[in-house]
Enzyme design. Sequence first.
Site, PDB file in Angstrom:
ATOM      1  N   GLU A 153      -8.472  12.423  13.298  1.00 52.81           N
ATOM      2  CA  GLU A 153      -9.293  11.524  13.513  1.00 52.81           C
ATOM      3  C   GLU A 153     -10.336  11.109  13.155  1.00 52.81           C
ATOM      4  O   GLU A 153     -11.544  11.620  13.406  1.00 52.81           O
ATOM      5  CB  GLU A 153      -8.597  10.837  14.658  1.00 52.81           C
ATOM      6  CG  GLU A 153      -9.221   9.602  14.750  1.00 52.81           C
ATOM      7  CD  GLU A 153      -8.554   8.717  15.850  1.00 52.81           C
ATOM      8  OE1 GLU A 153      -8.733   7.350  16.048  1.00 52.81           O
ATOM      9  OE2 GLU A 153      -7.844   9.803  17.076  1.00 52.81           O
ATOM     10  N   LYS A 161      -4.180  -1.588  27.626  1.00 50.07           N
ATOM     11  CA  LYS A 161      -3.236   0.070  26.952  1.00 50.07           C
ATOM     12  C   LYS A 161      -4.588   0.710  28.237  1.00 50.07           C
ATOM     13  O   LYS A 161      -6.122   0.772  27.477  1.00 50.07           O
ATOM     14  CB  LYS A 161      -3.975   0.245  25.666  1.00 50.07           C
ATOM     15  CG  LYS A 161      -3.674   1.582  25.450  1.00 50.07           C
ATOM     16  CD  LYS A 161      -4.171   1.531  23.316  1.00 50.07           C
ATOM     17  CE  LYS A 161      -4.119   2.873  23.312  1.00 50.07           C
ATOM     18  NZ  LYS A 161      -4.191   3.888  22.152  1.00 50.07           N
TER      19      LYS A 161
END
Length: 378
Positions: A181, A125
């Site tokens: 977050e 990723k």
Amino acid sequence: MTTGTAPNAATPNQPTDCAGPHFVLSRPHGTVTAHGVTGTISDPTEAVARVRAGEAIAGALPFDVREPAALTVPGRLEITSAPLPVTARPEVPAVTVRRYLPAPAEHTRRVTDAVTRLRETSLRKVVLARAVELDATEPLDHRAVLARLVAADPNGNGYSVDLGAAGDDHRGVRLVGSSPEVLIRRQGATVTCHPLAGSAPRDSDPDRDAALGRALAESTKDLTEHSYVVESLKESLAPLCSDIEVPPGPVLTTTPQLWHLGTPLRATLRDPHVSALELALAVHPTPAVCGTPTDEAMRTILAVEGGRGFYAGAVGWTDASGDGEWMVTIRCARIAADGLGVLAHAGGGIVAASEPDSELDETTTKFGTIMAALGVMD
């Protein structure tokens, strides 16, 4: 509302907050405001030592921690039990788009190249971002931008940080944003974090909106991407924490613009001397903003994008006891010292199953937090 303070020793000529506090973090459970500056720190290692010596720290960490941080030793930390109060949505001057960096077609090409690499190498990723440069007709007041961000977020999330501690080229520059977050939070021996990875746009129609959320929760691509983040956090926390609790799967969370997959983690700190700042440095950058393996993803990002500055870094505070909270610096903008120039970033996690056009659309949606706060009509 309850209010407390965490003092540091102040110098006789402590600066006043004539342009507003140099640090504000608004969260659903409270607001932390730093008043006065008794010291500035660009090296996180020094900041860790200062916390261990009994001083508080507030500010921002860059995406690449080898670059200078923007950390201060505040004269006083004011801690309340509610989000930043916003009585009215202040006006801001007109703001327009100057240009996107890179242009949309170039971003999709970068994603295409990244997907090829992901299918052919050990990289699993990588998070690729793009930026938008904006121009204001009159100087922006960072306090007004923060108020608009907090007012627009149902949870009252928002932050504003003076980046001057990072060096002369950052003097007078502000980082403002509204991040959903949590990178890390420490309360005594309890450590929590809530990574977000995997997202989908919201829709004004309730039925379509709910369907988008359900589709995200069932997306193999997004669940795989999310799992990389959770596993990385578990590995990073393991040397410092015990009893790491991880739910069996992610849950859906929302912002006004996006659905997210999120996993709340909880752990117990092994050593009470390890501060929230040390924990933040141990887990940053997570695969949510960088990729995995971390070193390979970081090299890819720096080669493709160049430096990110404080975007995808961390913003937060740690008090003299080591407690504190650090948020991932997403949904943010850098306001120039003259208040006229704005730079915002938005990124998305790229995996082997990513589709370039969808990844471009995701960044456009993520720009929406800042665009809406500035009243930009693109």
